[in-house]
Motif scaffolding. Structure first.
Motif: not given
Length: 354
Positions: A146-171
């Protein structure tokens, strides 16, 4: 004749300890879930306050484990990164998010170690805690990119979905290991189980559409409701709007799309919202009419979360994306995800080994 053998005595004394250890594991999973929700909200706050590049390197910040604040350190950082001078307020937002994410990673590692040590206990889940470790490692990579590729949308979206996936799987892990498993009647499960799965699938797609809207800075492309710039269906450019990769070296801070592409993304998010409203609303209505008291409560909870999210979405448009409302809209998506996962837990009971 009535004296117990040592082996039987040890077995009898140890038996009650298993539920206690399972409860401790479930409590650790709940703590990780709460922290994951905080990390998701913090991530939204960092992104929406334009602090995603507050630290131009990773995992530190301008070569430090914290934010450079002394005059000497700031001058050295500005000399090393002349295109990205130090902005302490943005840098601290980014680093607090990283600290929280790092702590979450340690909690998930502790869960995996605990699950491995208890893998022979009946009902102990192992695959999911190990998968969460792998997911967190991949999330760390996405955070770096996200940082090194300067907020590339595909990477930022993947990071967002990964965070929500982590939350959902922990729940999900916390629910499945908690021992809390009300069992609605079989007829209710057959009638509503498919709807709950459909609602989860539609919600995930809508969250992805919302993430793409945010990462492409298209939230204000349509400043009016229910039309978009005065039209029910404005000019669109799907090819440019959903182009996943535009090469390296492009700084995406503030967005790079033209007006038509941004309107396309925004309108499709609204279309997805209508579909999600229809499906989740239908599930809430069916649950509210259930004969099971727990399912009725779940239906009303889903209805409340859905209405709140809808109002926050209206607020983003009509109030021109104020930061508190925008962050709350992201948090609302996470809450909706947890509610729908909880309903799936109720309607798809876990079958424990005999």
């Amino acid at each position: 004749m009535q004296t117990l053998s040592p082996a039987v005595s040890l077995t009898s004394a140890a038996a009650p300890a298993v539920p206690g250890r399972r409860l401790a594991f479930s409590q650790l999973a709940i703590a990780a879930c709460v922290l994951a929700l905080c990390v998701v909200v913090l991530g939204a706050y960092v992104r929406l306050s334009h602090a995603g590049l507050g630290c131009p390197d990773w995992p530190g910040c301008y070569g430090h484990l914290d934010v450079p604040e002394s005059v000497r350190h700031i001058e050295a950082a500005n000399a090393a990164w002349p295109d990205r001078p130090v902005e302490p307020e943005k840098a601290w937002k980014e680093m607090i998010h990283r600290y929280a994410a790092g702590t979450l990673g340690l909690l998930i590692l502790a869960l995996a170690v605990s699950a491995w040590r208890r893998r022979h206990e009946p009902g102990q889940m192992l695959a999911l805690p190990l998968a969460l470790v792998a997911l967190v490692l991949f999330q760390a990579l996405l955070g770096m990119w996200t940082v090194t590729l300067l907020l590339k949308p595909l990477i930022v979206l993947g990071h967002l979905l990964g965070g929500l996936a982590t939350l959902g799987l922990l729940f999900w892990l916390a629910l499945r290991q908690s021992g809390w498993q009300p069992r609605p009647a079989e007829a209710e499960r057959r009638r509503l189980g498919g709807w709950a799965l459909l609602a989860l699938a539609v919600l995930i797609v809508q969250i992805a559409l919302g993430g793409w809207t945010s990462t492409n800075y298209a939230a204000l492309a349509c400043p009016d409701l229910p039309t978009c710039q005065g039209r029910w269906w404005p000019p669109t450019d799907f090819a440019d709007a959903y182009l996943p990769w535009r090469g390296l070296g492009i700084n995406y801070e503030g967005g790079v799309l033209d007006n038509e592409a941004r309107m396309t993304i925004h309108v499709m998010h609204r279309v997805g919202a209508l579909l999600a409203l229809a499906v989740l609303g239908a599930l809430a209505w069916r649950l509210a009419r259930s004969l099971d008291a727990g399912l009725r409560r779940g239906g009303w909870l889903l209805f409340a979360a859905l209405v709140a999210q809808l109002l926050l979405g209206f607020g983003n448009v009509l109030l021109s994306l104020p930061l508190p409302v925008a962050v709350a809209h992201n948090a609302g998506a996470a809450v909706l995800l947890l509610v729908v996962l909880g309903l799936n837990h109720l309607l798809h009971p876990r079958r424990l080994p005999a």
